[in-house]
Design a protein around this motif. Structure first.
Motif, short mmCIF file in Angstrom:
data_model
loop_
_atom_site.label_atom_id
_atom_site.label_comp_id
_atom_site.label_asym_id
_atom_site.label_seq_id
_atom_site.Cartn_x
_atom_site.Cartn_y
_atom_site.Cartn_z
N TRP A 120 13.14 -1.47 -2.41
CA TRP A 120 12.15 -0.48 -2.48
C TRP A 120 12.67 0.47 -1.37
CZ3 TRP A 120 11.15 -5.31 -3.50
CH2 TRP A 120 10.59 -5.62 -4.69
N ALA A 170 1.02 10.73 1.62
CA ALA A 170 0.12 9.91 0.75
C ALA A 170 -1.19 9.27 1.62
CB ALA A 170 0.76 8.67 -0.20
N TYR A 204 11.47 3.85 1.01
CA TYR A 204 10.22 4.55 1.31
C TYR A 204 10.69 5.70 2.39
CZ TYR A 204 7.86 0.33 -0.43
OH TYR A 204 7.67 -0.60 -1.27
N SER A 252 0.89 -1.18 -0.03
CA SER A 252 -0.03 0.03 -0.01
C SER A 252 0.95 1.30 -0.01
CB SER A 252 -0.96 -0.11 1.26
OG SER A 252 -0.19 -0.11 2.34
N TRP A 253 2.10 1.40 -0.25
CA TRP A 253 2.91 2.21 -0.05
C TRP A 253 3.51 2.43 -1.46
CZ3 TRP A 253 6.71 1.82 4.72
CH2 TRP A 253 5.83 1.78 6.15
N THR A 254 3.86 3.76 -1.70
CA THR A 254 4.55 4.16 -3.03
C THR A 254 6.02 4.46 -2.70
OG1 THR A 254 2.41 5.12 -3.97
CG2 THR A 254 4.58 5.66 -4.91
N THR A 261 9.66 5.81 -2.61
CA THR A 261 10.35 6.84 -3.07
C THR A 261 11.44 6.42 -4.26
OG1 THR A 261 10.36 7.71 -1.00
CG2 THR A 261 11.88 8.93 -2.35
#
Length: 126
Positions: A106, A116, A108, A91-93, A95
């Motif tokens: 990934w 967000a 964040y 559920s996180w986008t 960086t």
């Protein structure tokens, strides 16, 4: 943890409950010449307070990511960065990302993750 130390992150501490993985981590750190510079503690990640952590690296199965996301959102400061290996937070986008396949990570930034999440909550119907 060793790589975090090599990149200048201090302190470099890992948490592990499995005694075999804990021994393996300590052995690998010793073999690489980092004994005494990095630490691996037999701790339950779910019980450790992470509020003073600014760099968190996780390598956990996708099934626990939603629970971990809630813990990290509740405890980490805005200036913290989370790096997830092998499996992203669903559920996180991120960086940024690096690598591909099994070697992908990934990153964040918690301030962005919170922004967000807040925008999403404000935009959703009640």
């Amino acid at each position: 943890v060793v790589e975090a130390y090599k990149q200048g992150l201090r302190p470099a501490v890992g948490y592990e409950l499995n005694p075999w993985l804990l021994r393996l981590s300590n052995y690998r750190a010793w073999k690489a010449g980092y004994h005494g510079k990095v630490s691996f503690l037999k701790e339950d990640l779910w019980k450790v307070n992470l509020s003073d952590c600014y760099n968190v690296i996780v390598f956990l199965a996708p099934s626990v990511k939603p629970l971990l996301a809630a813990k990290l959102l509740a405890e980490l400061p805005d200036g913290a960065r989370v790096v997830a290996g092998r499996f992203p937070f669903p559920s996180w986008t991120p960086t940024s990302t690096l690598g591909q396949g099994l070697e992908q990570v990934w990153a964040y930034d918690m301030k962005e993750v919170r922004r967000a999440a807040q925008s999403s909550a404000e935009g959703s119907p009640v």
